[in-house]
Design a protein around this motif. Structure first.
Motif, mmCIF file in Angstrom:
data_model
loop_
_atom_site.group_PDB
_atom_site.id
_atom_site.type_symbol
_atom_site.label_atom_id
_atom_site.label_comp_id
_atom_site.label_asym_id
_atom_site.label_seq_id
_atom_site.Cartn_x
_atom_site.Cartn_y
_atom_site.Cartn_z
ATOM 1 N N UNK A 358 0.815 -1.212 0.000
ATOM 2 C CA UNK A 358 0.000 0.000 0.000
ATOM 3 C C UNK A 358 0.844 1.256 0.000
ATOM 4 N N UNK A 359 2.090 1.166 0.488
ATOM 5 C CA UNK A 359 2.966 2.341 0.527
ATOM 6 C C UNK A 359 3.817 2.452 -0.732
ATOM 7 N N UNK A 360 4.450 1.346 -1.159
ATOM 8 C CA UNK A 360 5.401 1.402 -2.258
ATOM 9 C C UNK A 360 4.834 1.084 -3.620
ATOM 10 N N UNK A 361 3.751 0.291 -3.666
ATOM 11 C CA UNK A 361 3.293 -0.246 -4.941
ATOM 12 C C UNK A 361 2.349 0.615 -5.733
ATOM 13 N N UNK A 362 2.286 1.916 -5.433
ATOM 14 C CA UNK A 362 1.380 2.795 -6.156
ATOM 15 C C UNK A 362 1.912 3.107 -7.563
ATOM 16 N N UNK A 363 1.033 3.609 -8.395
ATOM 17 C CA UNK A 363 1.378 3.843 -9.801
ATOM 18 C C UNK A 363 2.564 4.796 -9.948
ATOM 19 N N UNK A 364 2.506 5.952 -9.269
ATOM 20 C CA UNK A 364 3.567 6.943 -9.457
ATOM 21 C C UNK A 364 4.897 6.452 -8.904
ATOM 22 N N UNK A 365 4.886 5.719 -7.787
ATOM 23 C CA UNK A 365 6.127 5.139 -7.275
ATOM 24 C C UNK A 365 6.745 4.183 -8.290
ATOM 25 N N UNK A 366 5.898 3.325 -8.839
ATOM 26 C CA UNK A 366 6.378 2.340 -9.819
ATOM 27 C C UNK A 366 6.893 3.010 -11.077
ATOM 28 N N UNK A 367 6.171 4.002 -11.556
ATOM 29 C CA UNK A 367 6.572 4.671 -12.799
ATOM 30 C C UNK A 367 7.945 5.342 -12.668
ATOM 31 N N UNK A 368 8.114 6.095 -11.599
ATOM 32 C CA UNK A 368 9.375 6.832 -11.475
ATOM 33 C C UNK A 368 10.536 5.891 -11.170
ATOM 34 N N UNK A 369 10.275 4.802 -10.468
ATOM 35 C CA UNK A 369 11.323 3.803 -10.223
ATOM 36 C C UNK A 369 11.748 3.146 -11.525
ATOM 37 N N UNK A 370 10.745 2.864 -12.366
ATOM 38 C CA UNK A 370 11.055 2.241 -13.663
ATOM 39 C C UNK A 370 11.899 3.173 -14.531
ATOM 40 N N UNK A 371 11.623 4.471 -14.469
ATOM 41 C CA UNK A 371 12.402 5.426 -15.260
ATOM 42 C C UNK A 371 13.842 5.510 -14.778
ATOM 43 N N UNK A 479 20.927 8.241 -3.115
ATOM 44 C CA UNK A 479 19.668 8.992 -3.128
ATOM 45 C C UNK A 479 19.210 9.253 -4.555
ATOM 46 N N UNK A 480 17.894 9.250 -4.753
ATOM 47 C CA UNK A 480 17.361 9.446 -6.101
ATOM 48 C C UNK A 480 17.620 10.849 -6.624
ATOM 49 N N UNK A 481 17.924 11.790 -5.731
ATOM 50 C CA UNK A 481 18.250 13.143 -6.185
ATOM 51 C C UNK A 481 19.550 13.183 -6.976
ATOM 52 N N UNK A 482 20.318 12.102 -6.939
ATOM 53 C CA UNK A 482 21.550 12.026 -7.749
ATOM 54 C C UNK A 482 21.253 11.581 -9.179
ATOM 55 N N UNK A 483 19.983 11.219 -9.439
ATOM 56 C CA UNK A 483 19.637 10.659 -10.756
ATOM 57 C C UNK A 483 18.865 11.670 -11.591
ATOM 58 N N UNK A 484 18.983 11.531 -12.880
ATOM 59 C CA UNK A 484 18.220 12.358 -13.811
ATOM 60 C C UNK A 484 17.141 11.488 -14.439
ATOM 61 N N UNK A 485 15.891 11.863 -14.235
ATOM 62 C CA UNK A 485 14.785 11.095 -14.810
ATOM 63 C C UNK A 485 13.588 12.023 -14.994
ATOM 64 N N UNK A 486 12.646 11.561 -15.770
ATOM 65 C CA UNK A 486 11.461 12.369 -16.067
ATOM 66 C C UNK A 486 10.384 12.097 -15.013
ATOM 67 N N UNK A 487 9.844 13.151 -14.413
ATOM 68 C CA UNK A 487 8.791 13.001 -13.415
ATOM 69 C C UNK A 487 7.520 12.460 -14.070
ATOM 70 N N UNK A 488 6.707 11.801 -13.263
ATOM 71 C CA UNK A 488 5.470 11.189 -13.756
ATOM 72 C C UNK A 488 4.299 12.146 -13.606
ATOM 73 N N UNK A 489 3.495 12.226 -14.617
ATOM 74 C CA UNK A 489 2.240 12.985 -14.546
ATOM 75 C C UNK A 489 1.104 11.988 -14.332
ATOM 76 N N UNK A 490 0.509 12.035 -13.146
ATOM 77 C CA UNK A 490 -0.531 11.055 -12.832
ATOM 78 C C UNK A 490 -1.744 11.213 -13.749
#
Length: 755
Positions: A358-371, A479-490
């Protein structure tokens, strides 16, 4: 940055926090909160300070709903009076104990048909994601038999409680509490890219857990920072409010909330919720979202929080301190707890990574992790990554937009919707491994290790984005702030309810009353429990001096889940991780109580007990052993942190416990569980006058519970000398007193049925 105000504060126009106002009285401004409006709309008492709440709907999963329905059935249940969702996201694997997990599922389906419930089969959705997608709405209240029942970001005040409170709702009774204090959570600023909901949640938890700032209070999220967060992001913060020990949560709603509900076909459930122009809060938490950095909660609690950058700069010092504290908590001298061994070339290297539930498996968490992990590799060594989308609709969306392909190509394992990693029933790490997880808890051994078998593992909580960044960096903490990725638009998310339409059974509109409940051989009725007598003798069967005792220690999670429908079988695991001799001690003393109930004088079976009664005669003349309940008691400084599972109390009761003694109770829900299982929730200021295996005599307890004054309860430690001690009980409702005197909620309801 997170700041706590030392006094109550006013919020003006949802923008400005001030200490004083002249235009409105404090009492009037207290009515300006969203929580006040929702609570009073669901209050049936007519007294705004003494609430009797009726909820709009309820939810349970497959290690709680069998016991709840069995208890309600024994109390005369005919039909579910409100929508009741039965999900199957805990015992989903159907792998332990033969048929018993699937037997519980079939019981749930038959109950949904017979009583009019909503049944969600295994692997379709985790409980809280289904409730977000299909049930939560603005201004509603939902009760769940899981501690992480939190839907405040969707305008719903949701509360996680033990099963007894759900039974009351099924019997059209009420949830009775004093009006709680309301604490504002003022959000300002905007999170940096790479900072996720878990980072913000952990920052707040780290500030408020140890000092009890929001304990049993409602957290009300307000302020301009809310507008910078998409609702799916807010959900990820909200679900973690449970780890602060607050009672519930509620958020200001806006057009983004409407967008989320509209995407799920429920725009009609949207209403704008906002504090009034002047609202008073009993406390205020100021959160500058722009100052929050990626965080990590090291073993063994979500409040053991550090910035990842700080940890990386101070590895040796921090990890040695955690090891030292951990050894005190674990109290297992034969097992080595070693985190510093994970330092490789000056960096922290992890062994396992999980994004789930319920905490980690949400759509936006998954999307940005995949990116973040796109075109990267998990490698072919110890490091592994498992991802668990929180529902099949989320899985479908991730499949359609290609995100799952990115995970799979990296070497990650894709799982179905399942809560196992959160409570020790899935992806248990190897011995001595360090697992980083976007789940809800990292209590000792909650991930499934068994210290009694010489096993030791560690879990650190992190946001999904930084987990993906760490995996992409070969397992070195990043930390993810060290990475460059595209933010997710829900707004790009396309919710497809087809799987729910095809697989979820919805019997709320029309029941099938002639359906018979399906019982597997592991589903057992609750044993008989003695009514409280006026005088009781309690024997200390466990004495725990840890600062906090979790429900996972009172009754372990993962390995016991298959026995949640079998009270006697489950009770064998009580305190098995913390005090392995407890069950034997409790059983031995309970045999004397069973003899008493069956008409045998227990003093003829125990010379020690006979001597105790002889000494008690100097306090209460002619005390009759046949009219005196004999029960065990657990002492702990602060028991009940964590899960809402009622079994943390009911297992003690099944083994003959009649009370707990504590300096304080970690959560309201654990104390409620004790009461609903007929156990007296004693409090004490000084526990130095008694210890393990001591006898404590409490005269006139039933009479005391019938009175209004519970502040000074005389009790006596019966040893070589008789020592008088002072116990007391915090406020109880009249009904709670009757439940304890009856010996359990089951007994209380049976009496009402007879009357």
């Amino acid at each position: 940055m997170v700041k706590l105000y030392e006094q109550g504060m006013y919020l003006l126009n949802n923008q400005e926090v001030v200490e004083k106002v002249s235009s409105t009285s404090k009492e009037q401004a207290k009515k300006g909160t969203m929580a006040y409006e929702i609570l009073q709309a669901h209050n049936t008492s007519g007294n705004p300070e003494k609430l009797k709440i009726k909820f709009d709907s309820m939810a349970s999963h497959d290690i709680t709903f069998v016991g709840i329905i069995q208890t309600a059935k024994a109390s005369g249940l005919k039909k579910f009076p409100i929508p009741y969702v039965l999900t199957n996201c805990h015992n989903s694997l159907c792998a332990v104990g033969g048929t018993i997990n699937e037997d519980d599922h079939m019981f749930g389906l038959s109950a949904a048909k017979k009583y009019g419930g909503i049944y969600v089969p295994p692997h379709i959705a985790v409980i809280h994601q289904y409730m977000r997608e299909m049930m939560a709405g603005c201004g509603k209240m939902i009760l769940g038999s899981d501690s992480h029942t939190r839907y405040g970001a969707l305008g719903t005040m949701a509360i996680g409680e033990g099963g007894g409170e759900l039974v009351k709702q099924l019997l059209c009774d009420t949830y009775d509490i004093d009006y709680p204090e309301i604490v504002g959570v003022y959000l300002t600023g905007k999170p940096s890219k790479g900072v996720g909901p878990q980072d913000i949640a952990l920052s707040i938890i780290g500030k408020v857990f140890s000092n009890g700032y929001v304990k049993n209070k409602v957290m009300e999220f307000v302020g301009p920072g809310i507008a910078t967060l998409e609702t799916d992001f807010r959900n990820g913060i909200d679900v973690m409010t449970t780890e602060t020990t607050c009672l519930s949560s509620i958020w200001k709603t806006d057009n983004d909330t409407r967008t989320y509900l509209k995407a799920h076909g429920r725009e009609k459930d949207y209403t704008e919720l906002s504090p009034k122009d002047v609202a008073y809060y009993d406390g205020m938490i100021y959160v500058d979202l722009s100052q929050i950095k990626p965080m990590i909660a090291l073993p063994f609690h979500p409040s053991n929080v550090y910035e990842i950058d700080y940890l990386n700069d101070n590895l040796e010092e921090v990890l040695k301190n955690v090891e030292e504290e951990g050894r005190k908590i674990l109290d297992t001298p034969n097992i080595e707890f070693n985190l510093t061994s994970k330092i490789v070339n000056g960096k922290l290297k992890v062994d396992q990574a999980i994004i789930a539930g319920c905490a980690g498996g949400t759509y936006s968490n998954m999307m940005e992790s995949a990116k973040i992990i796109k075109n990267k590799s998990c490698g072919n060594d110890e490091l592994s990554l498992s991802v668990y989308p929180s529902s099949q609709p989320v899985m479908m969306a991730l499949t359609q937009n290609g995100a799952l392909n990115e995970f799979i190509a990296s070497g990650a394992i894709i799982r179905t919707a399942f809560c196992g990693p959160c409570f020790g029933a899935g992806d248990t790490p190897a011995n001595n491994a360090l697992s980083i997880r976007h789940t809800t808890r990292n209590f000792p051994n909650r991930e499934g290790a068994k210290p009694g078998h010489g096993q030791m593992t560690s879990v650190a909580l992190m946001d999904a984005r930084s987990i993906a960044a760490t995996v992409a960096n070969g397992g070195f903490l990043t930390p993810a702030t060290d990475c460059d990725f595209e933010s997710t638009n829900y707004n790009d998310y396309k919710f497809d309810p087809t799987v729910y339409n095809n697989r979820v059974y919805n019997g709320y509109v029309e029941t099938e009353e002639n359906v018979e409940l399906k019982y597997g051989p592991n589903i057992k009725d609750w044993p008989e429990m003695s009514k409280l007598t006026n005088n009781i003798i309690i024997k200390v069967a466990s004495f725990i001096e840890d600062p906090v005792t979790t429900t996972d220690e009172l009754i372990p999670s993962g390995e016991t889940s298959s026995y949640r429908s079998n009270p006697l079988g489950l009770a064998e695991f009580t305190l098995s991780r913390r005090d392995p001799q407890y069950v034997a001690r409790a059983k031995a003393f309970n045999e004397l109580e069973k003899a008493r109930v069956n008409g045998i004088d227990p003093t003829t079976l125990s010379s020690e007990l006979k001597e105790v009664f002889e000494k008690i005669n100097s306090i209460t003349k002619d005390i009759n052993p046949m009219d005196t309940v004999l029960g065990t008691v657990v002492y702990a400084n602060k028991p009940g942190d964590g899960s809402a599972r009622e079994q943390a109390a009911s297992c003690q009761r099944v083994l003959g416990a009649v009370a707990n003694i504590a300096k304080e109770y970690a959560t309201k829900r654990y104390r409620s569980n004790l009461i609903n299982w007929g156990m007296v929730p004693f409090l004490i200021d000084d526990c130095n006058d008694f210890g393990l295996n001591d006898y404590i005599y409490v005269p006139n307890i039933a009479q005391t519970l019938a009175s209004q004054d519970l502040s000074d309860i005389k009790a006596y430690v019966i040893g070589d000398e008789i020592k008088e001690i002072k116990l007391y009980i915090a406020n109880m409702t009249d009904e709670e007193k009757l439940i304890v005197r009856a010996g359990s909620l089951i007994n209380y309801n049976k009496t009402r049925m007879q009357e």
